[in-house]
Design a protein around this motif. Sequence first.
Motif, PDB file in Angstrom:
ATOM      1  N   GLU A 140       0.801  -1.241   0.000  1.00 32.97           N
ATOM      2  CA  GLU A 140       0.000   0.000   0.000  1.00 32.97           C
ATOM      3  C   GLU A 140       0.830   1.285   0.000  1.00 32.97           C
ATOM      4  O   GLU A 140       0.386   2.318  -0.507  1.00 32.97           O
ATOM      5  N   TRP A 150       1.557   3.011   4.522  1.00 33.49           N
ATOM      6  CA  TRP A 150       0.248   2.354   4.698  1.00 33.49           C
ATOM      7  C   TRP A 150      -0.441   2.786   5.978  1.00 33.49           C
ATOM      8  O   TRP A 150      -1.661   2.892   6.038  1.00 33.49           O
ATOM      9  N   PHE A 177      -5.221   2.225   2.106  1.00 35.21           N
ATOM     10  CA  PHE A 177      -4.886   1.767   0.759  1.00 35.21           C
ATOM     11  C   PHE A 177      -4.295   2.896  -0.094  1.00 35.21           C
ATOM     12  O   PHE A 177      -4.424   4.074   0.234  1.00 35.21           O
TER      13      PHE A 177
END
Length: 499
Positions: free
Chosen positions: A84, A103, A136
């Motif tokens: 991510e 992330w 995300f």
Amino acid sequence: MVKKYIMALDQGTTSSRAIIFNYNGEIIQMAQKEFTQYYPKAGWVEHDPMEIWGTQSGVLREVLETAGIRPNEIAAIGITNQRETTVVWDKNTGKPIYNAIVWQCRRTANICDELKEKGLEDYVKENTGLVIDAYFSGTKIKWILDNVEGAREKAEKGDLLFGNIDTWLIWNLTRGRVHVTDYSNASRTMIYNIKELKWDKKLLDELGIPASMLPEVRPSSEIYGVTDPKTLGGAQIPIAGIAGDQQAALFGQACFKPGLAKNTYGTGCFMLMNTGEEVVRSKNGLLTTIAWGVDGKVEYALEGSIFVAGAVIQWLRDELHLIVNAKDSEYFASQEKDNNGVYLVPAFVGLGAPYWDMYARGTIVGLTRGANRNHIIRAALESIAYQTRDVLEAMQEDSGIQLQELRVDGGAVENNFLMQFQSDILGVPVHRPKTIETTALGAAYLAGLAVDFWHDKDEIAKRWSVDRIFKSEMEEIEKEKLYNGWKRAVERSRNWEEE
Ligand SMILES: Nc1ncnc2c1ncn2[C@@H]1O[C@H](COP(=O)(O)OP(=O)(O)O)[C@@H](O)[C@H]1O
Ligand SMILES: O=P(O)(O)OC[C@H](O)CO
């Protein structure tokens, strides 16, 4: 020259590692380097992409030197990475236009709220398998395009590239020749359609992300390119495997059959269960994710993502100075017979599965005059196990499978207190394998399969062996009492931060 080894590059949240494996999947040599964590504002987390590349290429060279192995003895390199985390760079200069947004970073919570207000939750879940959350990549890319001067114009002209850390490393290893990722990493961006296996046009439009920035999405085991000769003294090693670190660990744990699950205890904690070629939708706050694309087919997994696990132990060490090493936590926690009513909810960056609360924050409850340092250390370790139970319950419910064993790996599984408490609170045996560097091993296997170093998954599955099994010893009534206390503590931490 006989190619005797496979190298894995494991680019984690706190360190870059390079590990050389032999045919038996044994570690021949390892090099590791920590790098800087930046917290520019409360809830924000960044890394410097150049430092990531510097530490990763540094350990790559170091591991060869210390092992006395020549680059042309390496059959292939496998890449695995913190997922991510988002890098955007200028393809003409190769330089990032902003730090990597990690992330864990919460800065895009408001963008997520806007997407929710537009009623996109079901669409996102149905097509990407994910929940709308700042975790995300999609909203992180949007943030960079909206906030770095001139970025959007450059992106629209086709001058900017996006990549997660796998893509960034491969771009640098090949000196800008290869811009790829694999299915497992793409499935963590919130802009990738996991059923149709393509970037999702509607979400790209919604977030204003030009498709020209995106890497090509490929299977997890194939040759993507070779290392540039200038990086490794003339050698051109095939880069032949890519997987996000949690999916790589699932592979390294040989969880090849539907129903097999592993839990990795690193910075965060990530439980993944293989669901085969079936896309299982969660009703209980788990994610549907791509496990890998291997042997011409894509397989899926259910995932419970816990944002803070081992990181709470780092926090005890670096911020509270209650311990000197992460390892000490085992000793201090074991000095007490119980938690004395103390619970610590490490919601430092909100809560992930199954709560998905971007506004939760850390809390310690149940303090009395008798609470001491050991109780807080113990509560921190116990919080890792409770969070895992939250996720396991959701997973059993979603999959209809009662776990017979939980395979574990990651830095914190060395902690025997934690592993025993984990088994106690789950009521499921915890199996710790001999190799706990399963993430790197998974990446090595993926690369090795592509160059015929290993031939198939059966050959790999045979190598998995257990070091220790922790069996549940706690009375049912005690277990439920403790877990009930945890649930109450979680309620206290929720919805705390006000925008
Ligand atoms: N003996 C231990 N007990 C508890 N936590 C530990 C122990 N050893 C390491 N950790 C924790 O595990 C994490 C490191 O694990 P690792 O798998 O290297 O993480 P990552 O890949 O996320 O960087 C750190 O957060 C550290 O605090
Ligand atoms: O770097 P790790 O091992 O904490 O893993 C991070 C995860 O990939 C985040 O999704």
